[in-house]
Design a protein around this motif. Sequence first.
Motif, short mmCIF file in Angstrom:
data_model
loop_
_atom_site.label_atom_id
_atom_site.label_comp_id
_atom_site.label_asym_id
_atom_site.label_seq_id
_atom_site.Cartn_x
_atom_site.Cartn_y
_atom_site.Cartn_z
N ARG A 197 5.31 4.66 -3.92
CA ARG A 197 6.45 4.80 -4.83
C ARG A 197 6.77 3.47 -5.50
O ARG A 197 7.34 3.44 -6.60
CB ARG A 197 7.68 5.30 -4.06
N ALA A 247 4.71 9.11 -5.97
CA ALA A 247 3.81 8.32 -5.13
C ALA A 247 2.39 8.87 -5.20
O ALA A 247 1.42 8.11 -5.32
CB ALA A 247 4.31 8.32 -3.69
N ARG A 281 3.07 8.26 0.67
CA ARG A 281 4.21 8.56 -0.18
C ARG A 281 5.44 7.80 0.28
O ARG A 281 6.50 7.84 -0.35
CB ARG A 281 4.50 10.05 -0.22
N ASP A 293 3.46 1.83 0.52
CA ASP A 293 4.31 2.87 -0.08
C ASP A 293 4.05 2.92 -1.58
O ASP A 293 4.43 2.02 -2.33
CB ASP A 293 5.78 2.52 0.20
#
Length: 340
Positions: free
Chosen positions: A83, A138, A111, A81
């Motif tokens: 982010r 992201a 993302r 991930d």
Amino acid sequence: MKKIGFLSFGHWSPARGSGTRSARDALLQSIELAVAAEELGLDGAYVRVHHFARQLASPFPLLAAIGARTSRIEIGTAVIDMRYENPFHMAEDAGAADLIAGGRLQLGLSRGSPEQVIDGWRHFGHLPSEGESDADMARRHAEIFLALLAGEGFAEPNPRPMFPNPPGLLRLEPHSEGLRERIWWGAATDATAVWAAKLGMNLQSSTLKFDESGEPLSVQQARQIRAYRAAWKEAGHAGEPRVSVSRSIFALVTDQDRAYFGGSGEGGDSIGYIDADTRAVFGRSYAAEPDRLIEELARDEAVAEADTLLLTVPNQLGVDYNAHVLEAILTHVAPGLGWR
């Protein structure tokens, strides 16, 4: 021919019946399953990354450990991930793990999906810029990461460094040549698959996808893969991209298999919601006797389109049983489909 790997979420729980009762168990068993998978002849060992959960989280120590214990098998993520990631620190970790593994990393990014806590990436020090969503953040992190992996110098050297510098601007070290070409994007929509193709990333498509047409998952994924390949060609990239899909597949060859999974393959796709308002289609599980399994998988359009199949494993059932699950697919199913 098709590359076949396993994908583990690395769940652990002290609940009764769990063979993976702690985080240590999950990590060590992931390493042992990768070793067993290589011995069986599988092509890949992949892990999923989730934060704030009793699952695998920080991937690079685990990838490096698997790399040190194996010699041939691809080692990857599906997915990280972005982010949560500092792309500079991540580039150093990825370079080190890839060098330890001898250039076998296949890193899947995305993302992200709904997490265990609200805006968990904020606790990692990441905030979207003005007018930017967390998904935009992201993708921005991913683009920075890709640029860093290219290995070009960008940092002005100190005129009085502690150690002598090579001439010119400095890049992050350690740098692993070729890793940039082994980055994948986990796309839940057709649009993000096209975006990934334009950036020269390989494509991962999971056991779920945003529902963009109301059709079965395999049909929507196959269309996504074709759109991705068309965008890759239009972008003028050299070579052919790689595409993976993930599936839960169990060949029922023993009484234990039937006890665990008998009947679980009777249903079809299901519909659910992500982030409360995003409709998604979740793929069915395949669980049947080998002959029937071959017939069912031959009708899966997305599996046919992909060059790589990632088999999700029930990791809490232990290394030995999961090795059996993988061996059953290789022995009883893959030859009947022309994958081996």
